[in-house]
Design a protein around this motif. Structure first.
Motif, mmCIF file in Angstrom:
data_model
loop_
_atom_site.group_PDB
_atom_site.id
_atom_site.type_symbol
_atom_site.label_atom_id
_atom_site.label_comp_id
_atom_site.label_asym_id
_atom_site.label_seq_id
_atom_site.Cartn_x
_atom_site.Cartn_y
_atom_site.Cartn_z
ATOM 1 N N CYS A 133 34.469 17.289 36.114
ATOM 2 C CA CYS A 133 35.098 15.967 36.076
ATOM 3 C C CYS A 133 34.329 15.021 36.984
ATOM 4 O O CYS A 133 34.542 14.996 38.198
ATOM 5 C CB CYS A 133 36.563 16.083 36.498
ATOM 6 N N ARG A 134 33.440 14.229 36.422
ATOM 7 C CA ARG A 134 32.672 13.279 37.215
ATOM 8 C C ARG A 134 33.566 12.158 37.736
ATOM 9 O O ARG A 134 34.621 11.863 37.170
ATOM 10 C CB ARG A 134 31.532 12.701 36.375
ATOM 11 N N PHE A 135 33.112 11.513 38.790
ATOM 12 C CA PHE A 135 33.827 10.375 39.375
ATOM 13 C C PHE A 135 33.553 9.155 38.495
ATOM 14 O O PHE A 135 32.658 8.356 38.751
ATOM 15 C CB PHE A 135 33.343 10.161 40.808
ATOM 16 N N SER A 136 34.332 9.046 37.433
ATOM 17 C CA SER A 136 34.053 8.037 36.415
ATOM 18 C C SER A 136 35.325 7.695 35.654
ATOM 19 O O SER A 136 36.178 8.558 35.431
ATOM 20 C CB SER A 136 32.990 8.556 35.434
ATOM 21 N N LEU A 137 35.425 6.442 35.216
ATOM 22 C CA LEU A 137 36.569 6.011 34.411
ATOM 23 C C LEU A 137 36.270 6.049 32.921
ATOM 24 O O LEU A 137 37.080 5.594 32.107
ATOM 25 C CB LEU A 137 37.008 4.598 34.827
ATOM 26 N N ASP A 138 35.109 6.561 32.544
ATOM 27 C CA ASP A 138 34.829 6.773 31.120
ATOM 28 C C ASP A 138 35.789 7.827 30.574
ATOM 29 O O ASP A 138 35.985 8.881 31.194
ATOM 30 C CB ASP A 138 33.387 7.237 30.910
ATOM 31 N N GLU A 139 36.374 7.562 29.419
ATOM 32 C CA GLU A 139 37.319 8.498 28.821
ATOM 33 C C GLU A 139 36.595 9.762 28.368
ATOM 34 O O GLU A 139 35.517 9.703 27.780
ATOM 35 C CB GLU A 139 38.021 7.861 27.621
ATOM 36 N N VAL A 140 37.191 10.919 28.660
ATOM 37 C CA VAL A 140 36.673 12.203 28.199
ATOM 38 C C VAL A 140 37.783 12.946 27.468
ATOM 39 O O VAL A 140 38.950 12.519 27.477
ATOM 40 C CB VAL A 140 36.143 13.049 29.383
ATOM 41 N N GLU A 141 37.437 14.063 26.822
ATOM 42 C CA GLU A 141 38.437 14.815 26.058
ATOM 43 C C GLU A 141 39.508 15.424 26.950
ATOM 44 O O GLU A 141 40.667 15.526 26.559
ATOM 45 C CB GLU A 141 37.751 15.916 25.244
ATOM 46 N N ALA A 142 39.133 15.831 28.153
ATOM 47 C CA ALA A 142 40.081 16.492 29.058
ATOM 48 C C ALA A 142 41.016 15.455 29.690
ATOM 49 O O ALA A 142 40.598 14.681 30.557
ATOM 50 C CB ALA A 142 39.331 17.264 30.131
ATOM 51 N N GLU A 143 42.265 15.447 29.272
ATOM 52 C CA GLU A 143 43.219 14.460 29.782
ATOM 53 C C GLU A 143 43.475 14.627 31.272
ATOM 54 O O GLU A 143 43.742 13.654 31.976
ATOM 55 C CB GLU A 143 44.534 14.567 29.006
ATOM 56 N N ASP A 144 43.414 15.874 31.759
ATOM 57 C CA ASP A 144 43.623 16.086 33.192
ATOM 58 C C ASP A 144 42.540 15.385 34.010
ATOM 59 O O ASP A 144 42.798 14.877 35.104
ATOM 60 C CB ASP A 144 43.649 17.584 33.509
ATOM 61 N N CYS A 145 41.312 15.327 33.473
ATOM 62 C CA CYS A 145 40.215 14.641 34.156
ATOM 63 C C CYS A 145 40.451 13.131 34.163
ATOM 64 O O CYS A 145 40.245 12.461 35.183
ATOM 65 C CB CYS A 145 38.894 14.976 33.478
ATOM 66 N N ASN A 146 40.886 12.599 33.027
ATOM 67 C CA ASN A 146 41.172 11.163 32.957
ATOM 68 C C ASN A 146 42.261 10.772 33.944
ATOM 69 O O ASN A 146 42.160 9.757 34.641
ATOM 70 C CB ASN A 146 41.592 10.782 31.535
ATOM 71 N N GLU A 147 43.321 11.590 34.010
ATOM 72 C CA GLU A 147 44.425 11.300 34.925
ATOM 73 C C GLU A 147 43.959 11.388 36.372
ATOM 74 O O GLU A 147 44.330 10.549 37.212
ATOM 75 C CB GLU A 147 45.578 12.275 34.668
ATOM 76 N N TRP A 148 43.171 12.407 36.679
ATOM 77 C CA TRP A 148 42.645 12.578 38.039
ATOM 78 C C TRP A 148 41.827 11.353 38.446
ATOM 79 O O TRP A 148 41.979 10.829 39.551
ATOM 80 C CB TRP A 148 41.792 13.845 38.079
ATOM 81 N N ASN A 149 40.964 10.888 37.552
ATOM 82 C CA ASN A 149 40.125 9.732 37.863
ATOM 83 C C ASN A 149 40.928 8.446 38.005
ATOM 84 O O ASN A 149 40.549 7.551 38.767
ATOM 85 C CB ASN A 149 39.048 9.566 36.786
ATOM 86 N N GLU A 150 42.031 8.344 37.304
ATOM 87 C CA GLU A 150 42.882 7.163 37.444
ATOM 88 C C GLU A 150 43.514 7.092 38.830
ATOM 89 O O GLU A 150 43.748 6.005 39.360
ATOM 90 C CB GLU A 150 43.983 7.186 36.376
ATOM 91 N N ASN A 151 43.777 8.254 39.419
ATOM 92 C CA ASN A 151 44.531 8.298 40.674
ATOM 93 C C ASN A 151 43.673 8.478 41.920
ATOM 94 O O ASN A 151 44.158 8.283 43.037
ATOM 95 C CB ASN A 151 45.554 9.439 40.620
#
Length: 662
Positions: A494-512
């Motif tokens: 999970c890179r430090f990025s706000l680009d959407e990826v398939e893994a929803e847990d990664c997207n949520e982590w990056n949002e927070n």
């Protein structure tokens, strides 16, 4: 409670077909064949038949008698194969694979190899993984665990039968249906969420054994006309053979797709209960197939170590037709020898209820010899290992600082690199192994603390995916001297990025994560400036968005140009070919084009301080696996801790420059 226990020769033939499919698909296709799923169904059928018929006959089942009876059949061949792997592995396998192989041998011996593989994140279907010569024992481990589980399940049904005075078969049917439904649903769920883990998880496989139990209850009531039975049986066999060719086995096993080989086995066994003139049971139950069926267990056990050692000795990942056939024939030959001269004599010694210590002496002797051999191998490897802790600070092992302007290059001499090959795979930042780096499925932002925790001057957070994590080590090296608290805030994949990826847990982590860093009063974030793949020629927009978020929260960023991705696993390549081999290096201009992605930005965020260290570990032509007598990477692209810590002077200078300018 009427149980018809009968000899079913077609099951022996089905077993050898399953074992041959496993071997064939492993050797030439490296795909799931469905053969193991057949083993699970057959095991469920046979063990259920054995336990229930014993209860019907005697009125009880005993755990010790049950388990010891299994061990006398399972262990002789298994122990012999494990002894062979231990001795041959010491001489054949690259040193870098010794410790992992030893751990897996012990895991195989004690029937937890499936969990060992699950925890180390092995993808059974990933061809780039260097697979252990005992990795196939994952299936034997699940089977052994199932036997214990099944004894408990049937004991529970017996208890309910006695207490509630209900029909045993009906109670057992309800329990089997519940187990099937729960395990099957969980298998589908986990396969979608984390397929490599699901492949080895015992819970995702219980439904396959439950199908065998359900078949045992129903098979004697199924009546099929001869023509229908013949069609059903041959359809089942053809479906089984075609499993790996027709289905998406790489990404969907053992979820609902595993129903295909499971139901194929059921069709064959139902047809065997309803024999017909030209039925499949005539072929599977023939004398040659029954004879080969007696060797199927050994064939399964022997083929994988032979294949693994072939890869190493031949220096290839592919097997030709002739060599593949030779591996299968040699596996059958070894199976015949081990069955005839080891398994059968031991089984004749332990007859009936003769489960005494004296009777089990051969098995205990083999197990003892195996443990002694593994212990000796471990001791030799430890003795031969170079102590990284003692040499990491030695001036003869400067790592990247060998290319610093102030380094006296005339005094530098090449030495055997550290970490030792037997240690390099484990030489990684502790955040990888102590739970600080979050795994998949975890979306909550976790902050692990290192360095100074009270009366501190600064807080520095290392943020991003696994390629950010290895920068935690050098920051920790000077944290106390500079009165810094270090936070590791990383998540696998999970890179430090706000680009959407398939893994929803990664997207949520990056949002927070930006808010979590602000709440922790972080002064500086250390992360990656870009992605080191050659095809990534621009800084991802999601990176910039995260940097801007940190700017809004008055957090500075030290953005480091990514380290290279190599075409080969570095320790494996060094072991097999040597550190100077061209295959173990990568062209500098291929992974580090000029200008860099960051330098191409017209308006980089003002809070970002960009650093590029690649000239410290790459020359004009190549990025090499060993720099300053230190092995740089423990896989294709992640730095060893020893190598990462050699960046300490560089990172300290750049971090303190930012912190002191605030």
């Amino acid at each position: 409670m009427e149980i018809k226990k009968q000899y079913r020769p077609e099951i022996e033939g089905l077993r050898v077909v399953a074992a041959l499919l496993v071997a064939i698909y492993h050797i030439w296709m490296m795909r799931v064949s469905g053969g193991v799923d057949v083993f699970f169904v057959v095991s469920g059928f046979l063990i259920t038949t054995s336990l229930v018929s014993k209860y019907a006959r005697d009125g009880y089942i005993r755990f010790t008698t049950f388990v010891l009876g299994l061990l006398k059949r399972l262990l002789p061949n298994a122990l012999l194969v494990l002894l062979f792997v231990t001795v041959a592995g010491y001489f054949i396998l690259p040193e870098v694979r010794h410790f992992d192989t030893m751990k897996e041998i012990v895991a195989a011996l004690f029937y937890y190899e499936n969990w060992q593989l699950a925890f180390i994140g092995t993808d059974y279907l990933e061809q780039t993984n260097e697979k252990s010569p005992v990795q196939h024992f994952w299936a034997m481990s699940i089977q052994g665990q199932f036997y214990v589980i099944w004894f408990g399940v049937i004991s529970l049904v017996i208890l309910l039968h006695r207490k509630l005075k209900r029909n045993f078969n009906k109670l057992f049917l309800l329990v089997l249906i519940a187990l099937f439904a729960g395990s099957f649903a969980f298998s589908i769920y986990l396969t979608n969420v984390d397929q490599p883990w699901a492949y080895f998880d015992t819970r995702t496989r219980v439904w396959e054994f439950a199908v065998g139990g359900l078949l045992m209850l129903a098979i004697f009531k199924i009546r099929l006309p001869g023509l229908v039975s013949g069609i059903v049986g041959w359809t089942g066999l053809m479906a089984l053979i075609s499993t790996g060719l027709l289905l998406d086995v790489e990404g969907s096993f053992p979820g609902y797709v595993a129903l295909w080989p499971v139901m194929a086995a059921v069709l064959v066994m139902v047809a065997g209960q309803n024999p017909s003139r030209f039925g499949v049971e005539k072929f599977l139950g023939s004398k040659p197939m029954v004879a080969l069926g007696g060797l199927s267990y050994g064939l399964y056990l022997w083929h994988w170590p032979l294949l693994s050692f072939y890869y190493v000795l031949a220096g290839t990942k592919e097997v030709g037709v002739v060599h593949g056939i030779m591996i299968i024939l040699l596996s059958l030959g070894l199976s015949y020898l081990s069955t005839t001269f080891v398994e059968r004599p031991i089984n004749r010694r332990i007859t009936g209820g003769n489960f005494t210590l004296r009777a089990f002496r051969p098995i205990l002797a083999m197990a003892g010899a195996l443990l002694v051999a593994v212990a000796a191998w471990y001791s030799i490897s430890q003795y031969q290992s170079i102590s990284t802790a003692n040499l990491a600070e030695d001036p003869d092992y400067p790592g990247v600082m060998v290319n610093a302007e102030e380094f006296d290059k005339e005094s530098f001499t090449e030495k055997d690199p550290i970490p030792a090959m037997s240690e390099v795979k484990e030489d990684k930042e502790i955040s990888f192994t102590n739970g600080c780096q979050q795994t998949s499925e975890e979306a909550e932002v976790e902050l692990c603390e290192y360095g100074v925790t009270e009366n501190l001057d600064h807080i520095v957070a290392v943020v991003g995916g696994s390629k950010s994590t290895h920068w935690t080590s050098p920051v920790k090296k000077f944290a106390e001297e500079e009165n810094i608290k270090v936070l590791n805030v990383t998540k696998s994949g999970c890179r430090f990025s706000l680009d959407e990826v398939e893994a929803e847990d990664c997207n949520e982590w990056n949002e927070n994560v930006a808010d979590a860093l602000a709440d922790a009063d972080v002064d500086l974030v250390v992360t990656l400036a870009d992605i080191g793949w050659p095809k990534e020629t621009e800084v991802p927009e999601g990176f910039i968005e995260q940097f801007e978020r940190l700017k809004e929260r008055d957090i500075e960023v030290l953005a480091i140009r990514d380290t290279p991705y190599f075409g080969e696993d570095i320790p494996e390549c060094i072991s097999a070919k040597g550190a100077d081999h061209p295959d173990c290096a990568v062209n500098t201009d291929y992974v580090y084009p000029s200008p860099s992605p960051w330098e191409k930005l017209e308006n980089p965020p003002e809070n970002v301080h960009y650093v590029d260290y690649h000239e410290y570990y790459c020359d004009e032509d190549k990025c090499r696996p060993v720099v300053g007598n230190i092995i740089g990477y423990y896989d294709h692209d992640h730095m060893t801790q020893t190598f990462a810590e050699s960046f300490t002077p560089l990172l300290r200078k750049d971090i303190m420059k930012v912190l002191e300018s605030e």
